[in-house]
Design an enzyme around this catalytic site. Structure first.
Site, PDB file in Angstrom:
ATOM      1  N   ILE A 156      12.833 -32.168 -48.574  1.00  0.00           N
ATOM      2  CA  ILE A 156      13.693 -33.220 -49.151  1.00  0.00           C
ATOM      3  C   ILE A 156      12.889 -34.405 -49.680  1.00  0.00           C
ATOM      4  O   ILE A 156      13.354 -35.156 -50.541  1.00  0.00           O
ATOM      5  CB  ILE A 156      14.746 -33.684 -48.100  1.00  0.00           C
ATOM      6  CG1 ILE A 156      15.846 -34.518 -48.762  1.00  0.00           C
ATOM      7  CG2 ILE A 156      14.082 -34.450 -46.953  1.00  0.00           C
ATOM      8  CD1 ILE A 156      17.027 -34.802 -47.874  1.00  0.00           C
ATOM      9  N   ASP A 188       9.182 -27.455 -39.120  1.00  0.00           N
ATOM     10  CA  ASP A 188       8.496 -26.653 -40.117  1.00  0.00           C
ATOM     11  C   ASP A 188       9.348 -25.470 -40.546  1.00  0.00           C
ATOM     12  O   ASP A 188       9.865 -24.744 -39.695  1.00  0.00           O
ATOM     13  CB  ASP A 188       7.185 -26.140 -39.489  1.00  0.00           C
ATOM     14  CG  ASP A 188       6.144 -25.977 -40.564  1.00  0.00           C
ATOM     15  OD1 ASP A 188       6.496 -25.461 -41.630  1.00  0.00           O
ATOM     16  OD2 ASP A 188       4.988 -26.389 -40.330  1.00  0.00           O
ATOM     17  N   LEU A 241      13.415 -25.756 -51.020  1.00  0.00           N
ATOM     18  CA  LEU A 241      12.465 -26.308 -51.993  1.00  0.00           C
ATOM     19  C   LEU A 241      11.064 -26.445 -51.412  1.00  0.00           C
ATOM     20  O   LEU A 241      10.094 -26.567 -52.155  1.00  0.00           O
ATOM     21  CB  LEU A 241      12.938 -27.694 -52.470  1.00  0.00           C
ATOM     22  CG  LEU A 241      14.402 -27.807 -52.913  1.00  0.00           C
ATOM     23  CD1 LEU A 241      14.683 -29.208 -53.454  1.00  0.00           C
ATOM     24  CD2 LEU A 241      14.734 -26.769 -53.972  1.00  0.00           C
ATOM     25  N   SER A 273       9.972 -19.889 -59.855  1.00  0.00           N
ATOM     26  CA  SER A 273       9.138 -20.633 -60.789  1.00  0.00           C
ATOM     27  C   SER A 273       8.774 -19.775 -61.996  1.00  0.00           C
ATOM     28  O   SER A 273       8.669 -18.546 -61.891  1.00  0.00           O
ATOM     29  CB  SER A 273       7.860 -21.042 -60.052  1.00  0.00           C
ATOM     30  OG  SER A 273       6.823 -21.291 -60.967  1.00  0.00           O
ATOM     31  N   GLU A 287       5.989 -19.489 -63.015  1.00  0.00           N
ATOM     32  CA  GLU A 287       4.722 -18.839 -62.649  1.00  0.00           C
ATOM     33  C   GLU A 287       4.933 -17.382 -62.252  1.00  0.00           C
ATOM     34  O   GLU A 287       3.995 -16.594 -62.252  1.00  0.00           O
ATOM     35  CB  GLU A 287       4.060 -19.595 -61.489  1.00  0.00           C
ATOM     36  CG  GLU A 287       3.331 -20.854 -61.900  1.00  0.00           C
ATOM     37  CD  GLU A 287       2.036 -20.563 -62.661  1.00  0.00           C
ATOM     38  OE1 GLU A 287       1.231 -19.775 -62.162  1.00  0.00           O
ATOM     39  OE2 GLU A 287       1.854 -21.121 -63.751  1.00  0.00           O
ATOM     40  N   TYR A 343       0.150 -18.414 -56.140  1.00  0.00           N
ATOM     41  CA  TYR A 343       1.407 -19.156 -56.018  1.00  0.00           C
ATOM     42  C   TYR A 343       2.550 -18.347 -56.674  1.00  0.00           C
ATOM     43  O   TYR A 343       3.617 -18.160 -56.088  1.00  0.00           O
ATOM     44  CB  TYR A 343       1.253 -20.528 -56.681  1.00  0.00           C
ATOM     45  CG  TYR A 343       2.549 -21.262 -56.854  1.00  0.00           C
ATOM     46  CD1 TYR A 343       3.129 -21.958 -55.801  1.00  0.00           C
ATOM     47  CD2 TYR A 343       3.212 -21.257 -58.086  1.00  0.00           C
ATOM     48  CE1 TYR A 343       4.331 -22.621 -55.961  1.00  0.00           C
ATOM     49  CE2 TYR A 343       4.404 -21.922 -58.256  1.00  0.00           C
ATOM     50  CZ  TYR A 343       4.960 -22.598 -57.199  1.00  0.00           C
ATOM     51  OH  TYR A 343       6.153 -23.248 -57.366  1.00  0.00           O
ATOM     52  N   LYS A 353       5.865 -16.731 -54.899  1.00  0.00           N
ATOM     53  CA  LYS A 353       7.216 -17.078 -55.351  1.00  0.00           C
ATOM     54  C   LYS A 353       7.977 -15.822 -55.786  1.00  0.00           C
ATOM     55  O   LYS A 353       9.176 -15.697 -55.553  1.00  0.00           O
ATOM     56  CB  LYS A 353       7.144 -18.080 -56.501  1.00  0.00           C
ATOM     57  CG  LYS A 353       6.816 -19.491 -56.036  1.00  0.00           C
ATOM     58  CD  LYS A 353       8.026 -20.093 -55.335  1.00  0.00           C
ATOM     59  CE  LYS A 353       7.775 -21.449 -54.736  1.00  0.00           C
ATOM     60  NZ  LYS A 353       8.948 -22.044 -54.114  1.00  0.00           N
ATOM     61  N   HIS A 382       8.907 -29.384 -64.466  1.00  0.00           N
ATOM     62  CA  HIS A 382       9.845 -30.499 -64.616  1.00  0.00           C
ATOM     63  C   HIS A 382       9.231 -31.741 -63.974  1.00  0.00           C
ATOM     64  O   HIS A 382       8.710 -31.691 -62.877  1.00  0.00           O
ATOM     65  CB  HIS A 382      11.219 -30.159 -64.054  1.00  0.00           C
ATOM     66  CG  HIS A 382      11.188 -29.434 -62.744  1.00  0.00           C
ATOM     67  ND1 HIS A 382      10.810 -28.109 -62.629  1.00  0.00           N
ATOM     68  CD2 HIS A 382      11.470 -29.857 -61.497  1.00  0.00           C
ATOM     69  CE1 HIS A 382      10.886 -27.748 -61.369  1.00  0.00           C
ATOM     70  NE2 HIS A 382      11.267 -28.799 -60.648  1.00  0.00           N
TER      71      HIS A 382
HETATM   72  O1  G4F Z   1       0.877 -29.989 -63.933  1.00  0.00           O
HETATM   73  P1  G4F Z   1       0.268 -28.691 -63.571  1.00  0.00           P
HETATM   74  O2  G4F Z   1      -0.694 -28.707 -62.441  1.00  0.00           O
HETATM   75  O3  G4F Z   1       1.483 -27.730 -63.294  1.00  0.00           O
HETATM   76  P2  G4F Z   1       1.602 -26.131 -63.219  1.00  0.00           P
HETATM   77  O4  G4F Z   1       0.359 -25.514 -62.762  1.00  0.00           O
HETATM   78  O5  G4F Z   1       2.137 -25.648 -64.516  1.00  0.00           O
HETATM   79  O6  G4F Z   1       2.680 -25.929 -62.067  1.00  0.00           O
HETATM   80  C1  G4F Z   1       3.879 -26.662 -61.966  1.00  0.00           C
HETATM   81  O7  G4F Z   1       4.904 -26.030 -62.686  1.00  0.00           O
HETATM   82  C2  G4F Z   1       5.226 -24.702 -62.229  1.00  0.00           C
HETATM   83  C3  G4F Z   1       6.333 -24.154 -63.095  1.00  0.00           C
HETATM   84  O8  G4F Z   1       7.501 -24.860 -62.891  1.00  0.00           O
HETATM   85  C4  G4F Z   1       5.636 -24.762 -60.764  1.00  0.00           C
HETATM   86  F1  G4F Z   1       5.896 -23.511 -60.354  1.00  0.00           F
HETATM   87  C5  G4F Z   1       4.527 -25.369 -59.936  1.00  0.00           C
HETATM   88  O9  G4F Z   1       4.962 -25.519 -58.596  1.00  0.00           O
HETATM   89  C6  G4F Z   1       4.227 -26.757 -60.498  1.00  0.00           C
HETATM   90  O10 G4F Z   1       5.362 -27.585 -60.336  1.00  0.00           O
HETATM   91  O11 G4F Z   1      -0.480 -28.054 -64.824  1.00  0.00           O
HETATM   92  C7  G4F Z   1       0.131 -28.009 -66.099  1.00  0.00           C
HETATM   93  C8  G4F Z   1      -0.880 -27.561 -67.139  1.00  0.00           C
HETATM   94  C9  G4F Z   1      -1.649 -26.307 -66.743  1.00  0.00           C
HETATM   95  O12 G4F Z   1      -1.744 -25.495 -67.900  1.00  0.00           O
HETATM   96  C10 G4F Z   1      -3.059 -26.813 -66.393  1.00  0.00           C
HETATM   97  O13 G4F Z   1      -4.090 -25.876 -66.623  1.00  0.00           O
HETATM   98  O14 G4F Z   1      -1.889 -28.582 -67.301  1.00  0.00           O
HETATM   99  C11 G4F Z   1      -3.154 -27.973 -67.375  1.00  0.00           C
HETATM  100  N1  G4F Z   1      -4.186 -28.953 -67.005  1.00  0.00           N
HETATM  101  C12 G4F Z   1      -5.171 -29.369 -67.836  1.00  0.00           C
HETATM  102  N2  G4F Z   1      -5.945 -30.274 -67.201  1.00  0.00           N
HETATM  103  C13 G4F Z   1      -4.295 -29.592 -65.836  1.00  0.00           C
HETATM  104  C14 G4F Z   1      -5.417 -30.422 -65.955  1.00  0.00           C
HETATM  105  N3  G4F Z   1      -3.546 -29.537 -64.708  1.00  0.00           N
HETATM  106  C15 G4F Z   1      -3.899 -30.340 -63.667  1.00  0.00           C
HETATM  107  N4  G4F Z   1      -3.158 -30.332 -62.545  1.00  0.00           N
HETATM  108  N5  G4F Z   1      -5.013 -31.159 -63.740  1.00  0.00           N
HETATM  109  C16 G4F Z   1      -5.809 -31.239 -64.861  1.00  0.00           C
HETATM  110  O15 G4F Z   1      -6.782 -31.989 -64.922  1.00  0.00           O
END
Ligand code: G4F
Length: 328
Positions: free
Chosen positions: A10, A61, A83, A128, A130, A152, A156, A182
């Site tokens: 939450i 947990d 969640l 997700s 993913e 991950y 999921k 999101h």
């Molecule tokens: O913000 P991100 O880390 O999110 P990611 O991996 O897409 O995952 C999120 O969305 C998923 C789908 O809803 C969820 F399942 C998951 O739990 C989470 O909420 O990365 C977004 C994009 C990726 O392509 C990553 O390679 O940004 C790219 N990126 C580029 N530079 C980076 C960076 N991501 C992160 N975290 N840090 C960087 O420096």
């Protein structure tokens, strides 16, 4: 009588928005948080501070089966929103066992307890995009085969299949939300949008001089978290259970997000952003984009806010936080 909902996780971005939505809709809201959250309450409980007096918090947990059974038997919620998860898409090998164990077992214990002690309870599983991984087609919808490429995504996918299996085999009301990225001002600081907006705010306030990122050409389908939690509720409030893709259908690159965030403070990102291969991810060849037509038809849900206005909101919020000496 008030409907009762239990939200695991939450205190996260989605959990806190969902709690607010359910309270506004007359629910009695119960939330599960891990005890570690109390070690750093300012950081970990911040999202739920405004509703803390209106919800019932349970400390435990989700992957403790005995605790989960007791919790469900004592609350007897009408709806459970699962969640809580290890939700960072890590490719670190040493993180794999914990991600699989937590994400799968917690889902299993919740479903098994619902089946045994409270089968009328409706269950939402946070799936997700993913799970699609190296998807065979684009955009993806509910019929697209899962082909996850991260641990991950695999965890999921296993949870979503389990949840569907409890629907088909044991007749439980379970829904899988297949949510694409999101974002919001409550996004964790390690996710790319918030990493960018918090760094831009620090740069604008003279606290930071550069921002290191991974692949600037990576593309995502980014939507607005408060809208996505409404879709979760809509799923559980239909006549019959189903799975739904929740997405905007629009792809944007990390570079576009960076450009937008820096332009909010009238700076040129090229003077501040450095690419660091340490943040690159393997297996990211496919840019996932979702087709949410089924949710639009069945749930009457539509994505509204575009990613650039979300980023503006986040930059404004993060600058204000720094001015109020909040540590980002
Ligand atoms: O913000 P991100 O880390 O999110 P990611 O991996 O897409 O995952 C999120 O969305 C998923 C789908 O809803 C969820 F399942 C998951 O739990 C989470 O909420 O990365 C977004 C994009 C990726 O392509 C990553 O390679 O940004 C790219 N990126 C580029 N530079 C980076 C960076 N991501 C992160 N975290 N840090 C960087 O420096």
């Amino acid at each position: 009588m008030k409907k009762k909902a239990l939200i695991t996780g939450i205190n996260g971005q989605d959990g806190s928005y969902l709690a607010e939505w359910l309270l506004a809709n007359g629910y009695e809201v119960h939330g599960l948080v891990r005890s570690e959250a109390f070690a750093k309450p300012k950081e970990r409980l911040n999202n739920i501070l405004p509703v803390l007096d209106s919800i019932k918090l349970h400390v435990g947990d989700a992957h403790d089966s005995i605790y989960i059974t007791q919790l469900i038997s004592s609350i007897r919620p009408d709806e459970i929103y699962h969640l809580a998860a290890n939700s960072f898409v890590s490719h670190a090998l040493d993180a794999e066992p914990a991600i699989v164990e937590y994400n799968f077992n917690s889902t299993h214990y919740l479903l098994a307890s619902i089946k045994a002690y409270h089968p009328s309870c409706r269950f939402y599983f946070a799936g997700s995009s993913e799970m699609f991984g190296a998807a065979e087609n684009s955009p993806q919808n509910e019929l697209t085969p899962f082909n996850p490429r991260s641990i991950y995504g695999i965890s999921k996918m296993a949870g979503a299949i389990l949840s569907k299996n409890y629907r088909r085999t044991h007749n439980l009301f379970t829904c899988n939300g297949i949510l694409y990225n999101h974002e919001s001002v409550r996004r964790g600081l390690s996710f790319v949008t918030r990493k960018i907006t918090s760094s831009v705010a620090k740069i604008a306030c003279g606290q930071l001089h550069e921002l290191e990122l991974g692949n600037l050409e990576a593309k995502r389908d980014w939507g607005y978290a408060p809208e996505y939690v409404e879709a979760m509720w809509l799923m559980l409030n239909q006549e019959s259970p189903d799975d739904y893709v929740i997405a905007t259908g629009k792809l944007h690159s990390v570079r576009e997000i960076v450009e937008c965030a820096f332009s909010c403070v009238n700076l040129d990102y090229q003077n501040y952003v450095k690419v660091n291969p340490a943040f690159h991810r393997a297996n990211e060849a496919v840019s996932l984009v979702g087709d949410s037509s089924f949710a639009q038809q069945q749930l009457n849900w539509r994505p509204q806010k575009n990613i650039f206005s979300i980023i503006e909101e986040m930059v404004t919020h993060d600058i204000e936080a720094i001015k109020q000496e909040v540590v980002l």
